[in-house]
Design an enzyme around this catalytic site. Structure first.
Site, PDB file in Angstrom:
ATOM      1  N   ARG A 171      11.254  -4.389   4.635  1.00  0.00           N
ATOM      2  CA  ARG A 171      11.554  -3.506   4.218  1.00  0.00           C
ATOM      3  C   ARG A 171      12.136  -1.762   4.997  1.00  0.00           C
ATOM      4  O   ARG A 171      12.752  -2.025   6.036  1.00  0.00           O
ATOM      5  CB  ARG A 171       9.615  -2.943   4.759  1.00  0.00           C
ATOM      6  CG  ARG A 171       9.196  -1.670   4.641  1.00  0.00           C
ATOM      7  CD  ARG A 171       7.993  -1.495   4.722  1.00  0.00           C
ATOM      8  NE  ARG A 171       7.631  -1.615   5.740  1.00  0.00           N
ATOM      9  CZ  ARG A 171       5.641  -1.107   6.533  1.00  0.00           C
ATOM     10  NH1 ARG A 171       5.184  -0.864   4.884  1.00  0.00           N
ATOM     11  NH2 ARG A 171       5.389  -1.952   7.176  1.00  0.00           N
TER      12      ARG A 171
ATOM     13  N   ARG B 205     -10.173   0.811   9.627  1.00  0.00           N
ATOM     14  CA  ARG B 205      -9.451   0.133   9.396  1.00  0.00           C
ATOM     15  C   ARG B 205     -10.822  -1.214  10.318  1.00  0.00           C
ATOM     16  O   ARG B 205     -10.508  -2.091  10.468  1.00  0.00           O
ATOM     17  CB  ARG B 205      -8.252  -0.054  10.646  1.00  0.00           C
ATOM     18  CG  ARG B 205      -7.596   0.782  10.536  1.00  0.00           C
ATOM     19  CD  ARG B 205      -6.512  -0.529   9.905  1.00  0.00           C
ATOM     20  NE  ARG B 205      -5.089  -1.134  10.128  1.00  0.00           N
ATOM     21  CZ  ARG B 205      -3.799   0.240   9.956  1.00  0.00           C
ATOM     22  NH1 ARG B 205      -3.892   1.372   8.884  1.00  0.00           N
ATOM     23  NH2 ARG B 205      -2.653  -0.478  10.214  1.00  0.00           N
TER      24      ARG B 205
ATOM     25  N   ARG C 296      -0.380  -8.509  13.502  1.00  0.00           N
ATOM     26  CA  ARG C 296      -1.211  -7.013  12.218  1.00  0.00           C
ATOM     27  C   ARG C 296      -1.722  -7.735  11.819  1.00  0.00           C
ATOM     28  O   ARG C 296      -2.794  -7.439  11.604  1.00  0.00           O
ATOM     29  CB  ARG C 296       0.072  -6.401  12.027  1.00  0.00           C
ATOM     30  CG  ARG C 296       1.016  -4.970  13.070  1.00  0.00           C
ATOM     31  CD  ARG C 296       2.286  -4.362  12.568  1.00  0.00           C
ATOM     32  NE  ARG C 296       2.260  -4.231  11.425  1.00  0.00           N
ATOM     33  CZ  ARG C 296       3.338  -3.881  10.686  1.00  0.00           C
ATOM     34  NH1 ARG C 296       4.470  -4.257  10.919  1.00  0.00           N
ATOM     35  NH2 ARG C 296       2.980  -3.047   9.408  1.00  0.00           N
TER      36      ARG C 296
ATOM     37  N   ARG D 162      10.866  -0.407  10.705  1.00  0.00           N
ATOM     38  CA  ARG D 162       9.999  -0.094  11.663  1.00  0.00           C
ATOM     39  C   ARG D 162       9.821  -0.786  12.639  1.00  0.00           C
ATOM     40  O   ARG D 162      10.848  -1.806  12.762  1.00  0.00           O
ATOM     41  CB  ARG D 162       8.732   0.213  11.053  1.00  0.00           C
ATOM     42  CG  ARG D 162       8.160   1.496   9.837  1.00  0.00           C
ATOM     43  CD  ARG D 162       6.435   1.156   9.263  1.00  0.00           C
ATOM     44  NE  ARG D 162       5.889   0.260  10.260  1.00  0.00           N
ATOM     45  CZ  ARG D 162       4.804   0.586   9.412  1.00  0.00           C
ATOM     46  NH1 ARG D 162       4.291   0.809   8.522  1.00  0.00           N
ATOM     47  NH2 ARG D 162       3.917  -0.200  10.602  1.00  0.00           N
TER      48      ARG D 162
ATOM     49  N   LYS E 281       1.051  -1.088   0.037  1.00  0.00           N
ATOM     50  CA  LYS E 281       0.075   0.136   0.140  1.00  0.00           C
ATOM     51  C   LYS E 281       0.883   1.851   0.002  1.00  0.00           C
ATOM     52  O   LYS E 281       0.693   2.144  -0.798  1.00  0.00           O
ATOM     53  CB  LYS E 281      -0.675  -0.218   1.520  1.00  0.00           C
ATOM     54  CG  LYS E 281      -2.118  -1.342   1.043  1.00  0.00           C
ATOM     55  CD  LYS E 281      -3.245  -1.249   2.867  1.00  0.00           C
ATOM     56  CE  LYS E 281      -2.635  -0.848   3.687  1.00  0.00           C
ATOM     57  NZ  LYS E 281      -1.975  -1.915   4.359  1.00  0.00           N
TER      58      LYS E 281
HETATM   59  P1  AMP Z   1       0.184   1.284   9.229  1.00  0.00           P
HETATM   60  O1  AMP Z   1       1.200   2.006   8.144  1.00  0.00           O
HETATM   61  O2  AMP Z   1      -0.775   1.452   7.784  1.00  0.00           O
HETATM   62  O3  AMP Z   1       0.587   0.331   9.294  1.00  0.00           O
HETATM   63  O4  AMP Z   1       0.507   1.874  10.447  1.00  0.00           O
HETATM   64  C1  AMP Z   1       0.713   1.409  11.332  1.00  0.00           C
HETATM   65  C2  AMP Z   1       0.014   1.368  12.612  1.00  0.00           C
HETATM   66  O5  AMP Z   1      -0.524   2.998  13.094  1.00  0.00           O
HETATM   67  C3  AMP Z   1      -0.869   0.371  12.643  1.00  0.00           C
HETATM   68  O6  AMP Z   1      -0.419  -1.148  12.958  1.00  0.00           O
HETATM   69  C4  AMP Z   1      -2.523   0.833  14.741  1.00  0.00           C
HETATM   70  O7  AMP Z   1      -1.534   0.917  15.813  1.00  0.00           O
HETATM   71  C5  AMP Z   1      -2.203   2.513  13.949  1.00  0.00           C
HETATM   72  N1  AMP Z   1      -3.005   2.544  12.276  1.00  0.00           N
HETATM   73  C6  AMP Z   1      -2.708   3.435  11.563  1.00  0.00           C
HETATM   74  N2  AMP Z   1      -4.039   3.040  11.325  1.00  0.00           N
HETATM   75  C7  AMP Z   1      -5.249   3.252  11.735  1.00  0.00           C
HETATM   76  C8  AMP Z   1      -6.505   3.179  12.056  1.00  0.00           C
HETATM   77  N3  AMP Z   1      -7.062   3.827  10.611  1.00  0.00           N
HETATM   78  N4  AMP Z   1      -7.230   3.114  13.211  1.00  0.00           N
HETATM   79  C9  AMP Z   1      -5.775   2.750  14.351  1.00  0.00           C
HETATM   80  N5  AMP Z   1      -4.642   2.442  14.022  1.00  0.00           N
HETATM   81  C10 AMP Z   1      -4.197   2.459  12.091  1.00  0.00           C
END
Ligand code: AMP
Length: 218
Positions: free
Chosen positions: A124, A85, A168, A157, A10
């Site tokens: 990554r 989400r 996750r 990360r 993504k």
């Molecule tokens: P991502 O970069 O999209 O993988 O997001 C990294 C982390 O940010 C996730 O594992 C969540 O802890 C938090 N996060 C990102 N977007 C959301 C969301 N829409 N709702 C809740 N937590 C989020």
């Protein structure tokens, strides 16, 4: 909108797609990581959840997104990545979009398999300044641990380790499956096989977006 498990590509696709099509990329994960970096109250509260691979509470993320969507640059179009989400967030998003008289034209569901996801995420590398993504094996930077685009340092990360990735993925499957049905019912969801080459996925996304704005295009 981009939907798909962590590691489906993504972030990479969002950056290429938004610059090719001329829309702004809005990633709730990126905004949260920025808040953590500057030690804001929101960042401090969110960090524990993020490090465990759990979702940050809805009200925190929703308020943050709602503010982001009020900004001027959103008017030319935007690509939403990482939100919603879960179904509650999808309902909230409908409300926010109504308030700014916007709507989602298309949902790209990037579908990837677990072994591909784990291989991608454990290797990554992310740019600390511009957020560009690289991969130790699949897409190495030209200079070791430095970003090709802006020369800044790359990092891994803290949530890109096998245990957190598995959590996750579990969270994703539990919460997101119903979202796929939600957007399927609205008739705006397109599934794309994201196991393969990033360029192929990008071309498919751009061609689908062009068709929406010019339905006569073949
Ligand atoms: P991502 O970069 O999209 O993988 O997001 C990294 C982390 O940010 C996730 O594992 C969540 O802890 C938090 N996060 C990102 N977007 C959301 C969301 N829409 N709702 C809740 N937590 C989020």
């Amino acid at each position: 909108m981009l939907l798909g498990p962590p590691g489906a590509g993504k972030g990479t696709q969002a950056k290429s797609f938004s610059s090719a099509v001329g829309v702004v990329h809005i990633s709730t994960g990126d905004i949260l990581r920025e808040e953590v970096k500057v030690n804001s109250a929101l960042g401090t509260e969110a960090k524990g959840y993020m490090d465990r691979g759990a979702l940050v509470p809805d009200e925190l993320v929703t308020k943050m997104l709602s503010l982001r969507l009020q900004r001027e640059d959103v008017k030319k179009g935007f690509l939403l990545d990482g939100y919603p989400r879960n179904i509650a967030q999808a309902g909230t998003l409908d409300g926010i979009l109504k308030g700014i008289r916007a709507n989602i034209d298309i949902v790209f569901y990037l579908d990837a398999s677990e072994p591909v996801i784990i291989q991608r995420l454990t290797g990554r590398l992310v740019c600390s300044k511009c957020g560009a993504n690289f991969h130790i094996k699949n897409m190495p930077p030209k200079v070791d641990m430095l970003c090709d685009n802006c020369g800044s340092k790359l990092y891994q990360r803290s949530d890109d380790n096998v245990d957190t990735i598995k959590t996750r993925l579990k969270v994703y499957l539990k919460e997101t499956t119903s979202l796929i049905e939600y957007y399927q019912k609205k008739g705006i969801l397109t599934r794309i096989n994201a196991d393969g080459d990033a360029d192929v996925v990008l071309r498919e996304m751009i061609s689908l977006a062009e068709k929406i704005h010019d339905p006569h295009k073949v």
